[in-house]
Design a protein around this motif. Structure first.
Motif, PDB file in Angstrom:
ATOM      1  N   THR A   1       1.449 -43.500  -8.337  1.00 17.58           N
ATOM      2  CA  THR A   1       2.547 -44.040  -9.152  1.00 17.58           C
ATOM      3  C   THR A   1       2.550 -45.562  -9.200  1.00 17.58           C
ATOM      4  O   THR A   1       3.256 -46.148 -10.017  1.00 17.58           O
ATOM      5  N   GLY A   2       1.787 -46.198  -8.319  1.00 18.71           N
ATOM      6  CA  GLY A   2       1.786 -47.653  -8.272  1.00 18.71           C
ATOM      7  C   GLY A   2       3.082 -48.222  -7.738  1.00 18.71           C
ATOM      8  O   GLY A   2       3.487 -49.326  -8.104  1.00 18.71           O
ATOM      9  N   ARG A   3       3.751 -47.487  -6.843  1.00 17.63           N
ATOM     10  CA  ARG A   3       5.035 -47.918  -6.291  1.00 17.63           C
ATOM     11  C   ARG A   3       5.028 -47.723  -4.778  1.00 17.63           C
ATOM     12  O   ARG A   3       4.152 -47.071  -4.224  1.00 17.63           O
ATOM     13  N   VAL A   4       6.047 -48.307  -4.120  1.00 16.81           N
ATOM     14  CA  VAL A   4       6.296 -47.950  -2.727  1.00 16.81           C
ATOM     15  C   VAL A   4       7.194 -46.719  -2.733  1.00 16.81           C
ATOM     16  O   VAL A   4       8.149 -46.640  -3.504  1.00 16.81           O
ATOM     17  N   SER A   5       6.873 -45.749  -1.901  1.00 16.39           N
ATOM     18  CA  SER A   5       7.644 -44.504  -1.890  1.00 16.39           C
ATOM     19  C   SER A   5       7.670 -43.930  -0.487  1.00 16.39           C
ATOM     20  O   SER A   5       6.731 -43.254  -0.054  1.00 16.39           O
TER      21      SER A   5
END
Length: 596
Positions: free
Chosen positions: A146-150
């Motif tokens: 997703t190209g995010r921090v999660s």
């Protein structure tokens, strides 16, 4: 008693949290009960001497998307083992351990971190200056897909996924330490997971020291109280005793709950096994029929890796098929589509054909698989209709405001505050509209309360409201960026506002810490993941017996919660009663003043 693994995780949502944790771990600030004569060891990230905050920021900056305002920027993981492992002869000897055992555990833990998190684990610090060796590891929860921090993708999630992932994490760490004779805690028990800060507080708290007969610790003649305290606090024996008392207190609490957890674990295991059997059966029912079996029933024969016959040359790859025949050159997926393709029939005829050969259960499996395929296509392609709030009618606001202040007893400044925030307004039917938002603040619903006429009992949700993902809520006290300290759950928006008003009138001010007031009218819309991060949860559903079962279920899922019933039927009625008492007291004071 066999030594047990210890694994705790803590969310660090701001760079301030990251910097504060780094200051503690690197001993940049005073740490009670830490022995300054012992050195800690950096297991991972030793080549990078920058501040942890800078390292995390650099790691996140490589992502395609900026973190959300409430995203977890870094996850702190606390790793250790119970004292029985480090000091098997006498676990009570706080601050002492076998160096060889400690090194084996530290090496296995470091290898486990590297294997599971790789470069995402930016630092791991081995602490040897406290009562028991332990590791602080920092993991940046990057999600490359997703190209995010999660944090949720790695450690949490909705619908109990967080508990499942944490359980698997405990399994994984225990497997890595199993060769050392360290075991996992009781699996399937109802034990709650202590957070890093709570564990530290339990182990490193400074208990009241008992009176000890010791010549070195006894006061000397003519010694002042302040001098005595200073001397005792700097004495090595005092520190050792302090460590032992803290360690023993923690162990005693854990052992006192072990028997209760063990009794519950067997019943929990049996219940989970039954759930697994049910899920396996349902999974089997959801699987489509094997296409090779359907092809055989269709009269095709397998030759050179293809299914041939009736002018078809079909390649089957799991649930998909493709026809290479010159006049076909097309493919699809699923048993029903394969029957329709070969037999040149419609869907209804294909289902009947499957029923004749695979029975009712087989035909249902194929039909369910087809329905799932169609549903997935619709979900992907069909445009979403965004939720529309009821149209605001400012001409009706004075009437709605009068209803809330005069009939419901809510102070006008509170009503005006919520109105200014866009959380309460009037629609064209003179309903009080309570705006519902998701955790990111997006408006996904509205609860309506009729105010027109004398005995208007209308109440309900606006059409299109997402009840599982939106709530009426507001905050009071603390600062806007403060972490929520307390959540108070009420059964309706008016009850939530009334409960807040009661606290304000009794206290004379807003709460000192950040407090969330939220309307929850059904267990199905409970935001569990959000509430698990809040230390104090008050289940305040009034005094209605119909909500007792829901309140009890909340208590089971959120161990930090407590039930608080109103004295009246609900919190709004209690607010009205309290306002009436205040007015009577004021009138009595006025009469007393006149009599003087």
């Amino acid at each position: 008693m066999s030594p047990l693994t210890i694994l705790r995780i803590e969310k660090l949502k701001t760079f301030g949290n990251v910097a504060g944790s780094d200051d503690h771990v690197t001993r940049n600030r005073e740490t009670p009960n830490a022995d300054p004569t012992k050195e800690n060891v950096r297991l991972i990230g030793g080549e990078d001497e920058r501040a942890l905050e800078e390292i995390v920021f650099e790691k996140i900056s490589t992502l395609l998307h900026r973190p959300r305002h409430d995203a977890v920027l870094c996850t702190e993981m606390f790793l250790s083992a119970s004292p029985e492992y480090f000091r098997p002869k006498d676990p009570s000897l706080s601050g002492q351990w076998s160096d060889s055992l400690m090194q084996q555990w530290a090496s296995a833990s470091r290898d486990w971190l590297a294997q599971n998190y790789g470069s995402k684990c930016v630092r791991a610090e081995l602490h040897l200056d406290e009562s028991t060796p332990h590791i602080h590891a920092y993991i940046v929860p990057l999600n490359e897909k997703t190209g995010r921090v999660s944090h949720d993708a790695m450690f949490g999630g909705r619908g109990g996924q967080g508990r499942i992932k944490l359980s698997k994490l405990q399994d994984s760490y225990a497997a890595a330490l199993a060769p050392l004779g360290i075991e996992r805690g009781v699996k399937g028990s109802k034990a709650t997971h202590t957070k890093v800060k709570e564990y530290y507080q339990a182990v490193n708290s400074e208990p009241l020291t008992a009176v000890i007969t010791n010549n070195q610790l006894a006061p000397t003649p003519f010694e002042s109280a302040s001098s005595y305290v200073t001397r005792i606090q700097s004495d090595d024996q005092f520190q050792a005793i302090n460590h032992q008392l803290a360690d023993r207190a923690f162990m005693q609490e854990r052992l006192s709950r072990a028997e209760q957890r063990a009794r519950a674990s067997e019943k929990e295991r049996q219940r989970l096994e039954e759930i697994v059997r049910t899920l396996e059966l349902k999974t089997q029912q959801l699987r489509d029929l094997p296409l090779v079996d359907v092809a055989w029933e269709l009269g095709l024969h397998h030759e050179e890796g293809k299914w041939k016959g009736h002018g078809h040359i079909i390649n089957i790859d799991g649930p998909k098929f493709y026809d290479f025949a010159p006049d076909q050159q097309k493919g699809s997926g699923g048993a029903i589509d394969l029957v329709m393709h070969v037999n040149q029939c419609n869907l209804r005829q294909a289902v009947v054909w499957l029923h004749e050969r695979f029975g009712e259960a087989g035909a249902e499996r194929a039909a369910i698989a087809k329905a799932r395929e169609v549903a997935a296509e619709i979900i992907q392609l069909e445009p979403r209709t965004p939720f529309q709030l009821p149209v605001e009618d400012r001409n009706n606001w004075s009437a709605v405001e009068h209803y809330l202040t005069q009939k419901r007893g809510i102070r006008s400044d509170c009503v005006q505050m919520l109105h200014n925030q866009g959380l309460v307004y009037a629609d064209q039917q003179q309903n009080a509209v309570f705006v519902m938002r998701n955790q990111q603040g997006q408006r996904n619903g509205a609860f309506l309360r009729g105010t027109w006429g004398k005995n208007n009992t209308f109440k309900g949700y606006e059409k299109g409201t997402k009840r599982r993902d939106s709530w009426f809520y507001f905050h009071l006290g603390g600062k806007a960026n403060d972490k929520t300290s307390t959540a108070i759950l009420c059964k309706s928006p008016i009850d939530a506002i009334s409960r807040a008003m009661l606290e304000y009138l009794i206290r004379g001010d807003v709460p000192p810490e950040r407090t969330l007031y939220m309307a929850i009218d059904d267990f199905n819309c409970l935001p569990l993941e959000r509430l698990r991060d809040i230390n104090n949860v008050v289940v305040a559903f009034g005094n209605d017996k119909s909500t007792d079962a829901v309140a009890q279920r909340v208590l089971e899922l959120l161990p930090q919660s407590k039930i608080k019933k109103s004295q009246a039927h609900d919190w709004n009625q209690q607010l009205l009663d309290y306002g009436r008492q205040l007015r009577q007291q004021q009138q009595q004071h006025e009469r007393d003043d006149l009599s003087l």
